[in-house]
Design an enzyme around this catalytic site. Structure first.
Site, PDB file in Angstrom:
ATOM      1  N   LYS A 260       0.922  -1.355  -0.057  1.00 28.94           N
ATOM      2  CA  LYS A 260      -0.102  -0.087   0.223  1.00 28.94           C
ATOM      3  C   LYS A 260       0.805   1.410  -0.114  1.00 28.94           C
ATOM      4  CE  LYS A 260      -3.073   2.698   3.152  1.00 28.94           C
ATOM      5  NZ  LYS A 260      -4.118   2.546   4.275  1.00 28.94           N
ATOM      6  N   LYS A 272     -10.231  12.669   8.119  1.00 28.90           N
ATOM      7  CA  LYS A 272      -9.974  12.406   9.446  1.00 28.90           C
ATOM      8  C   LYS A 272      -9.875  13.685  10.319  1.00 28.90           C
ATOM      9  CE  LYS A 272      -6.807   8.778   8.057  1.00 28.90           C
ATOM     10  NZ  LYS A 272      -7.199   7.702   8.862  1.00 28.90           N
ATOM     11  N   ASP A 283       1.735   6.325   5.456  1.00 28.08           N
ATOM     12  CA  ASP A 283       0.632   5.308   5.112  1.00 28.08           C
ATOM     13  C   ASP A 283       0.970   4.560   3.879  1.00 28.08           C
ATOM     14  OD1 ASP A 283      -1.666   4.134   5.528  1.00 28.08           O
ATOM     15  OD2 ASP A 283      -3.133   5.495   4.394  1.00 28.08           O
ATOM     16  N   ASP A 342     -12.180   6.849   3.635  1.00 25.48           N
ATOM     17  CA  ASP A 342     -11.141   6.658   4.545  1.00 25.48           C
ATOM     18  C   ASP A 342     -10.676   5.091   4.317  1.00 25.48           C
ATOM     19  OD1 ASP A 342      -8.939   7.472   6.151  1.00 25.48           O
ATOM     20  OD2 ASP A 342     -10.195   7.611   7.986  1.00 25.48           O
ATOM     21  N   GLU A 344      -9.364   3.604   2.021  1.00 24.91           N
ATOM     22  CA  GLU A 344      -9.045   3.620   0.755  1.00 24.91           C
ATOM     23  C   GLU A 344      -8.048   2.631   0.378  1.00 24.91           C
ATOM     24  OE1 GLU A 344      -7.735   5.164   3.205  1.00 24.91           O
ATOM     25  OE2 GLU A 344      -5.600   4.961   2.893  1.00 24.91           O
ATOM     26  N   ARG A 346      -7.558  -0.608   1.083  1.00 33.20           N
ATOM     27  CA  ARG A 346      -8.292  -1.945   0.679  1.00 33.20           C
ATOM     28  C   ARG A 346      -8.492  -1.784  -0.975  1.00 33.20           C
ATOM     29  NH1 ARG A 346     -12.410  -2.342   5.138  1.00 33.20           N
ATOM     30  NH2 ARG A 346     -11.037  -1.021   6.065  1.00 33.20           N
TER      31      ARG A 346
HETATM   32  N1  BES Z   1      -4.332   4.502   6.962  1.00 32.83           N
HETATM   33  C1  BES Z   1      -5.474   4.016   7.774  1.00 32.83           C
HETATM   34  C2  BES Z   1      -5.274   3.032   8.518  1.00 32.83           C
HETATM   35  C3  BES Z   1      -4.410   3.505   9.778  1.00 32.83           C
HETATM   36  C4  BES Z   1      -4.741   4.352  10.982  1.00 32.83           C
HETATM   37  C5  BES Z   1      -2.945   3.177   9.855  1.00 32.83           C
HETATM   38  C6  BES Z   1      -4.112   4.534  11.824  1.00 32.83           C
HETATM   39  C7  BES Z   1      -2.208   3.421  11.111  1.00 32.83           C
HETATM   40  C8  BES Z   1      -2.725   4.250  11.874  1.00 32.83           C
HETATM   41  C9  BES Z   1      -6.704   3.737   7.040  1.00 32.83           C
HETATM   42  O1  BES Z   1      -6.742   4.144   5.606  1.00 32.83           O
HETATM   43  C10 BES Z   1      -8.057   4.096   7.499  1.00 32.83           C
HETATM   44  O2  BES Z   1      -8.249   5.065   7.669  1.00 32.83           O
HETATM   45  N2  BES Z   1      -8.543   2.901   8.133  1.00 32.83           N
HETATM   46  C11 BES Z   1      -9.901   3.087   8.414  1.00 32.83           C
HETATM   47  C12 BES Z   1     -10.905   2.074   7.909  1.00 32.83           C
HETATM   48  C13 BES Z   1     -12.305   2.534   8.335  1.00 32.83           C
HETATM   49  C14 BES Z   1     -12.554   3.703   7.788  1.00 32.83           C
HETATM   50  C15 BES Z   1     -13.023   1.239   7.775  1.00 32.83           C
HETATM   51  C16 BES Z   1      -9.601   2.738   9.980  1.00 32.83           C
HETATM   52  O3  BES Z   1      -8.897   2.018  10.381  1.00 32.83           O
HETATM   53  O4  BES Z   1     -10.180   3.781  10.977  1.00 32.83           O
HETATM   54 ZN    ZN Z   2      -5.008   4.729   4.796  1.00 34.41          ZN
HETATM   55 MN    MN Z   3      -7.817   5.861   5.336  1.00 41.08          MN
END
Ligand code: BES
Ligand code: ZN
Ligand code: MN
Length: 493
Positions: A260, A272, A283, A342, A344, A346
């Site tokens: 990713k 966010k 990320d 958010d 994104e 996946r």
């Molecule tokens: N990049 C984030 C995940 C992340 C969060 C990595 C904190 C490291 C620290 C990812 O893109 C994300 O925002 N995931 C969301 C998914 C949700 C919207 C289903 C999450 O984990 O809140």
């Molecule tokens: Zn992310």
């Molecule tokens: Mn995200």
């Protein structure tokens, strides 16, 4: 930084520091006994006066007062011989290198690490990795208060061929990890999909890898609409990066690493909160780990064809951004209803995994800072490992354990799949909060097209908020050592 090997007599080295390993009990043998004799017993005395424990992690710096050419001795604890592992040597020599640097040493010569059960090559490999990883710093953007203490040269004094082999392997693996760290630490205004692809091209050129870059138009043509959608909100177009390593001799199989590469994740329209958002420059650490691992392959001379694929995009909100409610047509044909922009990672991985699976690989392993839920489940040092293939998961966990990278096998429960169903499309890109790492993994599994696959959610360990024994605060390069160890283990077994 590169560890060297040198022949000769340790005690006669004209250096700023000599490194010696000492176990609990403070018995001095080999090089340590010779040094102690030349210091008229002052080494043994200093260890006793300071109650040196000999535990892994303990260090002691002792001045030599002109008795030998070296200015000081750095003693590092090697722990009890019983049960001593390669990873203990990594920590011990990492601590020694840091102690030498802090003492002001610029040139360092080290005694051989003790030999662990895995053998001499493994011992030197592990100790070398410790030195290179612990001395890493990211100073490219500092102009004031630059540290003036720096180790310029670190050499083991040893003549054995296996020592040389171990050092070469250790250098390659640790330097690959540092490539991943540099990429992770770079600011998102400098490192965006296009410049990430340029870096990948540089890595390919320097390491004899082939390299294909798909820009937005090429992705549209290909049908990778999920990658395109995630990048739509940004002025900086997405890129799909594809590096290939071909072995010099015959290839024993094909494996792919997929990363990713979200160079900045604002969350997009599902924005966010502002606090801590700067950390979302990390990320792309999955992509960084893939590029770091690819950069080490030629030096390791591995007998496998290896593909490195990185899906690079910047997730931004704007008038051109994709939105909740949008429906995307992925490369593999399935449609996805966007619940949260958010989620994104996946989406870009869905297309990247389909692309990779169509290359015809024996296995593919993706690395992604995918979910906050993985951090909730395993804390900020643990990686969640998911796999369609238990043997592959075991291989990954074994390689991770060797390196003391914390990884744990997580379930891909069929029973949870119903929550992936979209109301207006085949899939939705977000389930609820509970079990979030599992849903993300189940989502990815929809795009592997039958290829044996593992997914490493590195959201926790991809970067450190505080310095550790082997890394400063910032991108950790987590995953690189495990990927390379897996290939080394395959080649050996
Ligand atoms: N990049 C984030 C995940 C992340 C969060 C990595 C904190 C490291 C620290 C990812 O893109 C994300 O925002 N995931 C969301 C998914 C949700 C919207 C289903 C999450 O984990 O809140
Ligand atoms: Zn992310
Ligand atoms: Mn995200």
């Amino acid at each position: 930084m590169q560890v060297e090997i040198q022949s000769g007599n340790l005690v006669e080295q004209t250096v700023d520091a000599l490194v010696l390993g000492v176990a609990p009990g403070r018995a001095l043998d080999g090089d340590a006994a010779v040094v102690d004799e030349r210091l008229l017993g002052a080494l043994k005395q200093a260890l006793e006066d300071n109650e040196f424990s000999g535990k892994v992690g303990s260090t002691l710096v002792i001045p030599t007062l002109g008795q030998i050419p070296a200015k000081r001795i750095v003693v590092t604890g090697t722990g009890d011989a019983q049960g001593r592992r390669a990873q203990d040597l990594t920590r011990a020599w990492g601590r020694a290198a840091r102690a030498a640097r802090e003492s002001g040493a610029r040139t360092v010569a080290s005694a051989a690490p003790p030999t662990v059960a895995d053998g001499l090559v493994a011992s030197f490999r592990a100790a070398t990795e410790g030195v290179v990883l612990a001395l890493y710093r990211f100073l490219a953007y500092r102009t004031v208060d630059l540290p003036n203490k720096e180790v310029d040269a670190f050499a083991f004094v040893d003549a054995r061929a296996d020592a040389h082999t171990g050092i070469e392997i250790g250098n390659a693996i640790a330097q690959g990890t540092c490539v991943a760290r540099d990429l992770g630490n770079m600011p998102p205004d400098i490192l965006y999909p296009e410049t990430l692809a340029l870096r990948a091209q540089e890595i390919a050129l320097a390491n004899d890898l082939s390299c294909i870059i798909y820009d937005r138009e090429a992705l549209e043509k290909m049908g990778a609409a999920a990658i395109v959608a995630v990048g739509k909100g940004s002025e900086r177009d997405p890129r799909l990066i594809h590096l290939t390593y071909k072995p010099r001799g015959e290839s024993r199989g094909t494996i792919a690493f997929v990363g990713k590469g979200i160079t900045f994740d604002t969350g997009g329209m599902s924005l966010k909160p502002g606090g801590g958002m700067e950390e979302m420059k990390f990320d792309m650490c999955g992509g960084g780990a893939v590029l770091g691992a690819m950069s080490a392959l030629p030096a390791l001379d591995l007998p496998y064809t290896v593909h490195g694929i990185v899906a690079g995009a910047e997730n931004m909100p704007s008038g051109t951004a994709y939105r909740p409610g949008d429906i995307l047509h992925t490369l593999n044909g399935k449609t996805i209803e966007i619940i949260s922009t958010d989620a994104e990672g996946r989406l870009v991985l869905a297309d990247a995994l389909t692309y990779t699976s169509r290359l015809g690989v024996d296995a593919m392993i993706d690395l992604a800072t995918l979910t906050g839920a993985s951090v909730v489940a395993l804390g900020d040092e643990g990686t969640s490992v998911f796999s369609s293939d238990d043997a592959l998961a075991d291989e990954i966990l074994g390689a991770a354990r060797w390196n003391a990278e914390l990884m744990w096998h997580m379930p891909l429960w069929e029973e949870y799949k119903k929550q992936l169903k979209g109301s207006y499309a085949d899939l939705r890109n977000s389930g609820g909060r509970p079990g979030g790492a599992i849903f993300a993994a189940l989502f990815l599994q929809e795009f592997i097209e039958g290829t044996p696959w593992a997914h490493l959610d590195i959201a926790g360990p991809a970067w450190n908020t505080k310095e550790t024994d082997l890394a400063p605060a910032g991108a950790s390069g987590h995953g690189v050592r495990t990927l390379l160890t897996l290939l080394m283990n395959r080649a050996a077994g």
